[in-house]
Design an enzyme around this catalytic site. Structure first.
Site, PDB file in Angstrom:
ATOM      1  N   ASN A 221      90.071  -8.124  17.743  1.00  0.00           N
ATOM      2  CA  ASN A 221      91.014  -8.655  18.735  1.00  0.00           C
ATOM      3  C   ASN A 221      90.762  -7.994  20.076  1.00  0.00           C
ATOM      4  OD1 ASN A 221      92.739  -6.230  19.015  1.00  0.00           O
ATOM      5  ND2 ASN A 221      93.179  -6.642  16.853  1.00  0.00           N
ATOM      6  N   ASP A 289      95.794  -8.447  11.250  1.00  0.00           N
ATOM      7  CA  ASP A 289      96.705  -8.835  10.170  1.00  0.00           C
ATOM      8  C   ASP A 289      95.946  -9.242   8.913  1.00  0.00           C
ATOM      9  OD1 ASP A 289      99.131  -8.482  11.570  1.00  0.00           O
ATOM     10  OD2 ASP A 289      98.641 -10.259  12.759  1.00  0.00           O
ATOM     11  N   LYS A 299      73.723 -10.120   5.172  1.00  0.00           N
ATOM     12  CA  LYS A 299      74.073 -11.069   6.229  1.00  0.00           C
ATOM     13  C   LYS A 299      74.170 -12.480   5.636  1.00  0.00           C
ATOM     14  CE  LYS A 299      72.588 -12.945  10.585  1.00  0.00           C
ATOM     15  NZ  LYS A 299      71.496 -13.134  11.525  1.00  0.00           N
ATOM     16  N   PRO A 317      97.043  -4.184   4.874  1.00  0.00           N
ATOM     17  CA  PRO A 317      98.269  -3.387   4.723  1.00  0.00           C
ATOM     18  C   PRO A 317      98.948  -3.267   6.079  1.00  0.00           C
ATOM     19  CG  PRO A 317      96.307  -1.976   4.701  1.00  0.00           C
ATOM     20  CD  PRO A 317      95.826  -3.411   4.689  1.00  0.00           C
ATOM     21  N   ASP A 318     100.274  -3.269   6.091  1.00  0.00           N
ATOM     22  CA  ASP A 318     100.999  -3.026   7.340  1.00  0.00           C
ATOM     23  C   ASP A 318     101.239  -1.515   7.435  1.00  0.00           C
ATOM     24  OD1 ASP A 318     103.225  -2.640   9.218  1.00  0.00           O
ATOM     25  OD2 ASP A 318     103.078  -4.817   9.378  1.00  0.00           O
ATOM     26  N   ILE A 319     100.531  -0.892   8.360  1.00  0.00           N
ATOM     27  CA  ILE A 319     100.551   0.570   8.432  1.00  0.00           C
ATOM     28  C   ILE A 319     101.935   1.071   8.849  1.00  0.00           C
ATOM     29  CG2 ILE A 319      99.451   2.593   9.500  1.00  0.00           C
ATOM     30  CD1 ILE A 319      96.962   0.780   9.927  1.00  0.00           C
ATOM     31  N   PHE A 336     104.826  -0.922  18.308  1.00  0.00           N
ATOM     32  CA  PHE A 336     104.626  -1.784  19.461  1.00  0.00           C
ATOM     33  C   PHE A 336     104.666  -3.230  18.981  1.00  0.00           C
ATOM     34  CE2 PHE A 336     103.224   0.079  23.599  1.00  0.00           C
ATOM     35  CZ  PHE A 336     103.661   1.368  23.333  1.00  0.00           C
ATOM     36  N   LYS A 354     110.322  -3.847   9.927  1.00  0.00           N
ATOM     37  CA  LYS A 354     109.295  -2.836   9.656  1.00  0.00           C
ATOM     38  C   LYS A 354     109.864  -1.437   9.465  1.00  0.00           C
ATOM     39  CE  LYS A 354     105.414  -5.224  11.635  1.00  0.00           C
ATOM     40  NZ  LYS A 354     103.987  -4.993  11.861  1.00  0.00           N
TER      41      LYS A 354
HETATM   42  O1  C5P Z   1     103.403  -7.437  13.251  1.00  0.00           O
HETATM   43  P1  C5P Z   1     102.797  -6.941  14.508  1.00  0.00           P
HETATM   44  O2  C5P Z   1     101.296  -6.824  14.442  1.00  0.00           O
HETATM   45  O3  C5P Z   1     103.239  -7.645  15.757  1.00  0.00           O
HETATM   46  O4  C5P Z   1     103.389  -5.467  14.645  1.00  0.00           O
HETATM   47  C1  C5P Z   1     102.990  -4.614  15.646  1.00  0.00           C
HETATM   48  C2  C5P Z   1     103.298  -3.205  15.252  1.00  0.00           C
HETATM   49  O5  C5P Z   1     102.990  -2.977  13.891  1.00  0.00           O
HETATM   50  C3  C5P Z   1     102.434  -2.229  16.018  1.00  0.00           C
HETATM   51  O6  C5P Z   1     103.146  -1.031  16.153  1.00  0.00           O
HETATM   52  C4  C5P Z   1     101.233  -2.078  15.106  1.00  0.00           C
HETATM   53  O7  C5P Z   1     100.556  -0.866  15.324  1.00  0.00           O
HETATM   54  C5  C5P Z   1     101.857  -2.155  13.732  1.00  0.00           C
HETATM   55  N1  C5P Z   1     101.013  -2.767  12.712  1.00  0.00           N
HETATM   56  C6  C5P Z   1     100.535  -1.990  11.683  1.00  0.00           C
HETATM   57  N2  C5P Z   1      99.791  -2.550  10.663  1.00  0.00           N
HETATM   58  C7  C5P Z   1      99.506  -3.847  10.688  1.00  0.00           C
HETATM   59  C8  C5P Z   1      99.985  -4.675  11.725  1.00  0.00           C
HETATM   60  C9  C5P Z   1     100.714  -4.087  12.737  1.00  0.00           C
HETATM   61  O8  C5P Z   1     100.810  -0.788  11.688  1.00  0.00           O
HETATM   62  N3  C5P Z   1      98.784  -4.362   9.707  1.00  0.00           N
END
Ligand code: C5P
Length: 421
Positions: A221, A289, A299, A317-319, A336, A354
């Site tokens: 991104n 995401d 390749k 994973p959502d960190i 953020f 979150k």
């Molecule tokens: O869901 P979104 O990407 O908009 O959320 C943004 C926030 O979540 C940011 O603080 C980003 O660092 C965190 N995030 C994360 N892991 C992900 C997606 C987003 O920690 N997979």
């Protein structure tokens, strides 16, 4: 004057072990260190340790410099921007004050034409002895910067002034050396409270992640990492111990920050988990995401049929959420939210979903290249449990300074609550 090349003279005291950490901090901050160790110093740290950390030869005696044409003692004493004596023992300072040159360290100190900083460390009685007071006053008269030692329990079991300041504080003094404003270019933490985050661990994530598709392709991104790096820099300038977990970006490590580079979201999660515990975590990274469900180990080739290969995605994973749910959850967890519409409403929902304490929401609408992604300015809203603050458009370093000021206020208030309890 920018101080980049340091000649570090390590004296013979128990605090000499902290000079190893100082070498690490100087190098992390972009400086170069050449070490000289006195005979006494070698009883506490080995030249090998300092050579490994500085990645340079370490000098121990005048007779090391056999090849005067290659590196003479005069040249060695003048190649640096600043000579730092750390730890400066009572004996070393007495010799410096008297102009004695009976070994490599004292000869260099007499021969140098560069500024000298001494960082004393000794027993409290030795520090308070009239002879030491006299020597320190003489050195200061001679233009040597003598830092004040810290007060506290000593290795010898006594208590008082004479402890070596923490390496981070010494590094900050080195950075500030010669600058008219000691925190020039840094967020403004002036006066008594200029290190309001001293002693606190702040974790920051920054930049994008790259999710591999095959050995040459990846999903990415437009995040530049500038905002996260500015926040890490502001937190370090406020005295915090900062761990910065950075995705792939082209940015220099801010001074005094411990940086770990990662590529993918999975690696970022691992690095974040290993960096915990932290009192404050600020998750600025634009974590992808989705990732490719399978990463091909060769390749992926065009097969000539004109068909596109299937690209199945898997959820990353959502960190932020996983840190929020972890037993090591930081006391203050900040996320953020980059949004293109309904910025505040989405951020409020995200804060709850979150499990973050605060969300810094920014509007990233606008065509590629003109938006906040990669730019230097940012317009943000701070969303907390108490409501929403709309901040004016500011350069990213000002957003960082303002956010760190709010973090410092929060830490102060938290300490106040503990003191009241
Ligand atoms: O869901 P979104 O990407 O908009 O959320 C943004 C926030 O979540 C940011 O603080 C980003 O660092 C965190 N995030 C994360 N892991 C992900 C997606 C987003 O920690 N997979």
């Amino acid at each position: 004057m920018a101080v980049r090349r340091i000649l570090l003279i390590v004296g013979g005291g128990i605090a000499a072990y902290k000079s190893c950490e100082l070498v690490r901090l100087i190098r992390k901050g972009g400086g170069e260190v050449t070490c000289v160790v006195t005979e006494g110093g070698q009883h506490f740290v080995t030249p090998m340790t300092l050579a490994a950390l500085s990645e340079k030869p370490v000098y121990t005696t005048l007779w090391d410099l056999k090849n005067e044409a290659e590196m003479g003692h005069i040249q060695l004493s003048r190649e640096a921007d600043l000579v730092v004596v750390c730890p400066a023992t009572a004996d070393l300072m007495a010799k410096m004050a008297a102009g004695i040159a009976d070994d490599l360290a004292t000869t260099l100190l007499l021969a140098t034409d560069k500024p000298v900083m001494a960082v004393p460390a000794m027993n409290v009685r030795m520090w308070e002895h009239p002879a030491t007071r006299r020597n320190v006053a003489r050195l200061r008269d001679d233009g040597v910067t003598v830092l004040e030692p810290d007060e506290g329990p000593m290795a010898c079991g006594e208590y008082g002034a004479g402890r070596l300041p923490e390496p981070e504080a010494i590094w900050q003094a080195i950075r500030a050396f010669g600058s008219p404003d000691p925190l020039a270019g840094q967020p403004d933490f002036a006066g008594e409270n200029h290190r309001p985050l001293h002693g606190r661990h702040v974790l920051v994530t920054a930049g994008p992640t790259h999710e591999p598709i095959d050995p040459v392709r990846y999903i990415a991104n437009r995040s530049s990492g500038k905002q996260g790096f500015a926040i890490a820099e502001a937190a370090a300038a406020a005295g915090a111990q900062v761990t910065l977990i950075a995705g792939p970006v082209h940015l220099d490590t801010p001074p005094g920050v411990d940086r770990y580079d990662v590529e993918s979201a999975a690696e970022m999660l691992d690095a974040v988990e290993s960096a915990l515990p932290a009192e404050v975590a600020i998750m600025v990274a634009a974590v992808a995401d989705w990732r490719a469900a399978e990463c091909a180990n060769r390749k992926i080739k065009k097969d000539g049929s004109g068909e596109v290969p299937p690209l199945a995605l898997a959820v990353n994973p959502d960190i932020l959420s996983s840190v929020a749910a972890s037993p090591a959850r930081p006391r203050l967890l900040i996320g953020f939210a980059a949004e293109t519409d309904d910025v505040v409403a989405h951020a409020q929902a995200k804060r709850l979903r979150k499990g973050a304490d605060w969300i810094v929401a920014n509007d990233v609408s606008g065509p590629p290249g003109t938006s906040v992604m990669g730019g230097d300015s940012n317009t943000v809203h701070l969303v907390t449990a108490d409501g929403v603050e709309d901040w004016p458009a500011m350069p990213k370093d000002k957003v960082a300074a303002a956010l760190i000021e709010r973090v410092a206020e929060n830490c102060r208030a938290h300490n106040g609550m503990k003191d009241d309890a």
